[in-house]
Scaffold this motif. Structure first.
Motif, short mmCIF file in Angstrom:
data_model
loop_
_atom_site.label_atom_id
_atom_site.label_comp_id
_atom_site.label_asym_id
_atom_site.label_seq_id
_atom_site.Cartn_x
_atom_site.Cartn_y
_atom_site.Cartn_z
N ALA A 1 42.15 91.87 33.66
CA ALA A 1 43.53 91.86 33.15
C ALA A 1 43.98 93.27 32.76
O ALA A 1 45.10 93.70 33.08
CB ALA A 1 43.64 90.91 31.96
N GLY A 2 43.09 94.01 32.06
CA GLY A 2 43.42 95.37 31.65
C GLY A 2 43.64 96.29 32.84
O GLY A 2 44.60 97.08 32.88
N ALA A 3 42.75 96.19 33.85
CA ALA A 3 42.88 97.02 35.05
C ALA A 3 44.15 96.67 35.82
O ALA A 3 44.84 97.55 36.36
CB ALA A 3 41.65 96.85 35.94
N PHE A 4 44.48 95.36 35.87
CA PHE A 4 45.69 94.90 36.56
C PHE A 4 46.95 95.48 35.89
O PHE A 4 47.85 95.98 36.56
CB PHE A 4 45.73 93.36 36.54
N ALA A 5 46.98 95.41 34.54
CA ALA A 5 48.14 95.94 33.80
C ALA A 5 48.30 97.44 34.05
O ALA A 5 49.41 97.93 34.31
CB ALA A 5 47.97 95.66 32.31
N MET A 6 47.19 98.17 34.00
CA MET A 6 47.26 99.63 34.23
C MET A 6 47.67 99.95 35.66
O MET A 6 48.41 100.91 35.91
CB MET A 6 45.90 100.28 33.91
N THR A 7 47.19 99.14 36.61
CA THR A 7 47.54 99.36 38.03
C THR A 7 49.04 99.19 38.24
O THR A 7 49.69 100.03 38.89
CB THR A 7 46.76 98.36 38.92
N LEU A 8 49.61 98.10 37.67
CA LEU A 8 51.06 97.89 37.79
C LEU A 8 51.83 99.04 37.13
O LEU A 8 52.85 99.50 37.65
CB LEU A 8 51.45 96.56 37.12
N TRP A 9 51.34 99.49 36.00
CA TRP A 9 51.98 100.56 35.24
C TRP A 9 52.02 101.86 36.07
O TRP A 9 53.05 102.52 36.19
CB TRP A 9 51.22 100.78 33.94
N VAL A 10 50.86 102.20 36.65
CA VAL A 10 50.77 103.42 37.48
C VAL A 10 51.69 103.30 38.69
O VAL A 10 52.47 104.22 38.99
CB VAL A 10 49.31 103.67 37.93
#
Length: 543
Positions: free
Chosen positions: A202-211
């Motif tokens: 979930a954390g990696a997914f959120a950061m990926t969308l953010w980037v």
């Protein structure tokens, strides 16, 4: 953004500690609750075989997505681009070997450990002892990587100065990990893995969308930004060869690393042991399919996170940060969401380290207690309670060794350290597992030659490789990339020995077998039927 030896400007140590403490408290409560049902050896080693395929698949992805996957790969991609992504590809493709050749057959044949499978049709005591030694060796190298990640991460987040502070933190991580294992056994450890896997993805997914959102969800723009930020070396990020293309030796190292990554997973004892926590072989197969899906998605995220760190933070800042390349993902979190996102990502990375280390420790302690103590020393005449007691004592010893090793290896890239563990697993365990499952003629001598031969050759080549000593000092950081600074006793030219040690182990297994006349036709026939049909395999037990 300015990076200091004492930590990261903009980081909030109090917030980071609070988020981490909350996670540890919640997981310890879960471990305590799980421990109420840990009554038998089956509960302690295999969680009572009560987990479903999807639950075990999430737990496997939690076990597999270690500090190397999150911290090491993101850093490797940020610095080396295409060459760093090799780790993601290798770690993922390796699951096909585990799925197609090992998972189901292993679940049907064994009981608690890899030694159960290897000793099924061999002389029990020597083969179990060899399996336990190789399990401990692989677990040690893997533990090094996790502890190294812990030291660098805490230095970065809490502003702890000097080696003593980092060493103290590695010791604290080790103590918490030992608590998980002693209290909860495999059931508690599995729940920690599941929670951590969900948080990490979930954390990696959120950061990926953010980037991606920062670059209009256009990958080309993200890659271009990473190239621009990389300066003169920026263009090399998009093609092969930045890290492994300078000389013939580095190209061979690239191939050796790839072989070790692809073949290593199917020989990792802590991953193999997960197949025993499900009731049937069908569930073992389902759990691997779930694991492949979750791990594959996560590794796609690492591509965005790595190039995102390269574009938004920059390779120069990452290289100078405490923990060097392992700091790329936390630095990216700080750049994106400030101290709060950094605190959350730091807690997730800590959770990752704790959960994986707990899984490794229970595997190594179970192997020693079940294979060495119960079957070699006591010759099978022991009660399950004393076996579990020995496993818990072993966990204490392994924890202490991991703490010392982690202190020694704290400046290494964790993805690289895990690759060494994969090389040891692929050399010592995989040939013996495949020969045991598929070669009718295979016997005790072949098993011992391939385990000990593969293990000894691999470890000797690692000790005398540039990974341990002899690499030149980096002008930017003032440190050598070798594990031991200021000395040079290497004579083997490759960082990863897989290309040499794995074929030697397969050859030694074949040679040992053909030079021995021992052959148990009846036991092989029984093993073949059991591995393919599940007849006589351990069933789930509910307590």
């Amino acid at each position: 953004m300015k990076t200091l030896a004492a930590g990261v400007q903009g980081s909030n140590p109090a917030l980071n500690i609070t988020i981490f403490a909350v996670f540890v408290a919640i997981t310890l409560v879960i471990v305590f609750r799980a421990s109420r049902n840990t009554k038998t050896a089956s509960d302690y080693y295999a969680a009572g075989r009560a987990f479903t395929g999807p639950q075990n698949g999430i737990a496997i992805s939690g076990d597999y997505l270690s500090a190397a996957s999150f911290l090491g790969i993101a850093g490797a991609i940020a610095i080396n681009g295409y060459d760093g992504f090799l780790y993601s590809i290798g770690f993922l493709v390796a699951w096909l070997v585990a799925l197609l050749l090992v998972a189901e057959l292993l679940r049907n044949t064994g009981k608690f450990t890899m030694g159960d499978v290897l000793a099924f049709r061999m002389k029990q005591r020597p083969v179990r002892a060899a399996a336990a030694i190789s399990t401990l060796a692989v677990s040690f190298f893997y533990l090094l990587a996790q502890m190294a990640g812990a030291g660098g991460l805490v230095n970065l987040l809490l502003g702890i100065e000097g080696n003593l502070g980092q060493d103290l933190v590695i010791a604290v991580v080790g103590v918490i990990m030992i608590l998980y294992v002693l209290i909860g056994g495999m059931k508690g450890t599995t729940w920690v893995q599941i929670i951590k896997a969900v948080l990490l993805i979930a954390g990696a997914f959120a950061m990926t969308l953010w980037v991606l959102g920062k670059y209009g969800f256009n990958l080309s723009d993200l890659f271009q930004a990473a190239v621009d930020k990389g300066g003169k070396a920026g263009e090399a990020l998009l093609g092969p060869g930045k890290q492994y293309g300078k000389t013939g030796t580095t190209k061979l190292d690239f191939l050796s690393l790839g072989i070790a990554l692809v073949l290593g997973t199917a020989g990792l004892p802590h991953v193999l042991m997960r197949f025993y926590t499900v009731p049937t072989a069908k569930d073992a197969r389902r759990s691997v399919v779930w694991a492949i899906a979750l791990i594959g998605i996560f590794y796609l995220f690492t591509l965005v996170l790595g190039y995102g760190a390269g574009a938004l933070v920059g390779p120069d800042v990452i290289a100078k940060a405490p923990g060097t390349t392992n700091s790329a993902a936390p630095l990216l979190a700080l750049e994106l969401g400030g101290p709060v996102l950094l605190g959350f990502i730091a807690a997730v990375a800590f959770a990752t380290i704790l959960a994986v280390v707990a899984g490794l420790t229970i595997t190594a302690s179970a192997s020693f207690a079940h294979d060495v103590y119960a079957n070699v020393i006591k010759k099978g005449k022991t009660d399950p309670d004393s076996e579990v007691r020995v496993a818990r004592i072993t966990a204490l010893v392994i924890g202490a060794v991991a703490i010392v090793g982690g202190i020694l290896a704290k400046n290494q890239n964790v993805a690289f350290l895990v690759a060494l563990a994969f090389a040891v697993a692929a050399s010592a365990n995989l040939p013996t597992i495949l020969y045991s499952l598929f070669w009718k003629r295979f016997n005790t001598q072949g098993a011992l030659w391939s385990i000990y031969g593969g293990l000894i050759v691999c470890v000797i080549l690692i000790v005398f490789s540039p990974a341990v000593s002899g690499k030149p000092v980096d002008a930017k950081t003032g440190k050598s990339a070798s594990m031991i600074q200021g000395v040079d006793f290497h004579w083997f030219p490759l960082d990863n020995p897989g290309i040499v040690s794995i074929p030697i182990a397969f050859f030694l297994g074949w040679l040992g077998t053909v030079l021995s006349k021992e052959h148990n036709q009846k036991k092989y026939a029984e093993m073949e039927v059991r591995s393919l049909t599940g007849a006589g395999a351990e069933k789930a037990t509910q307590h």
